[in-house]
Design a protein around this motif. Structure first.
Motif, short mmCIF file in Angstrom:
data_model
loop_
_atom_site.label_atom_id
_atom_site.label_comp_id
_atom_site.label_asym_id
_atom_site.label_seq_id
_atom_site.Cartn_x
_atom_site.Cartn_y
_atom_site.Cartn_z
N ILE A 32 1.73 -7.25 -7.72
CA ILE A 32 0.95 -7.92 -7.12
C ILE A 32 1.47 -8.99 -6.54
N PHE A 33 2.26 -9.48 -7.58
CA PHE A 33 2.84 -10.73 -6.98
C PHE A 33 4.12 -10.75 -6.10
N ASP A 34 4.87 -9.25 -6.41
CA ASP A 34 5.46 -8.98 -5.19
C ASP A 34 5.49 -8.69 -4.10
N ALA A 35 4.35 -8.27 -4.20
CA ALA A 35 4.01 -7.64 -3.12
C ALA A 35 3.67 -8.61 -1.87
N GLU A 36 3.32 -8.04 -0.81
CA GLU A 36 3.35 -8.69 0.65
C GLU A 36 1.69 -8.99 0.80
N SER A 37 1.24 -9.91 0.72
CA SER A 37 0.28 -10.46 0.82
C SER A 37 -0.83 -9.44 1.35
N GLN A 38 -0.94 -9.24 2.23
CA GLN A 38 -1.78 -7.77 3.37
C GLN A 38 -2.05 -7.29 2.04
N ASP A 39 -1.19 -7.07 0.85
CA ASP A 39 -1.10 -5.57 0.46
C ASP A 39 -1.75 -6.21 -0.88
#
Length: 173
Positions: A32-39
């Motif tokens: 979650i931390f590493d994901a793009e904000s939309q994901d």
């Protein structure tokens, strides 16, 4: 996970871990931390759907079956991550273990988020037995309280310390 939650609030950069000491369920938060904000919303929803089953090795798992003091199951980390990363929680607001009230409260008082975090000036602290990094007056975090002047490079020792390891705090020149 905790290092990632706290990193923006600590001065200096620290390498972020790629593993969690407590593997399940927490390692999934790293995505979650590493994901793009939309994901992030989708990943958090999936995390919450699996949270209780993934917690089967945690001490709280099934505590409602064995304890009169049971207060409920809550994914506190989901609330913290949601708020600090400013994730849209509309797709999981009603998730069984999501403490939506906590997130709503944080949003209502506008607590600082990652983008707003300003690390406070950190105190300079050194354990007894180590070299003094900065000349000046130091104070123990021990009983009895001691103050001494140390020169840079001098070994910092405490006398009559009540605790096993004495920590010195820099208080000035």
């Amino acid at each position: 996970m905790l290092e990632r939650l706290l990193a923006p609030y600590v001065s200096g950069s620290i390498p972020l871990p790629t593993e969690c000491t407590r593997h399940l369920p927490y390692f999934k938060t790293l995505k979650i931390f590493d994901a793009e904000s939309q994901d992030r919303s989708m990943l958090m929803r999936e995390y919450l759907e699996e949270w209780y089953r993934a917690s089967r090795r945690e001490p709280y798992y099934d505590s409602h079956k064995r304890d009169d003091a049971f207060t409920g199951y809550w994914s506190w980390e989901a609330a913290a991550i949601t708020y600090l990363l400013d994730i849209d929680d509309s797709s999981y607001r009603n998730a069984k273990f999501y403490p939506v009230d906590l997130v709503d409260f944080a949003r209502s008082i506008q607590a600082p988020r990652f983008s707003e975090a300003k690390p406070e000036k950190q105190e300079l602290r050194v354990k007894s037995g180590q070299e003094c990094p900065k000349s000046g007056t130091w104070e123990t975090l021990d009983i009895p309280l001691q103050q001494r002047k140390f020169a840079a490079g001098e070994i910092m020792q405490a006398e009559n310390a009540s605790y096993g390891i004495t920590v010195w705090r820099y208080i000035g020149d």
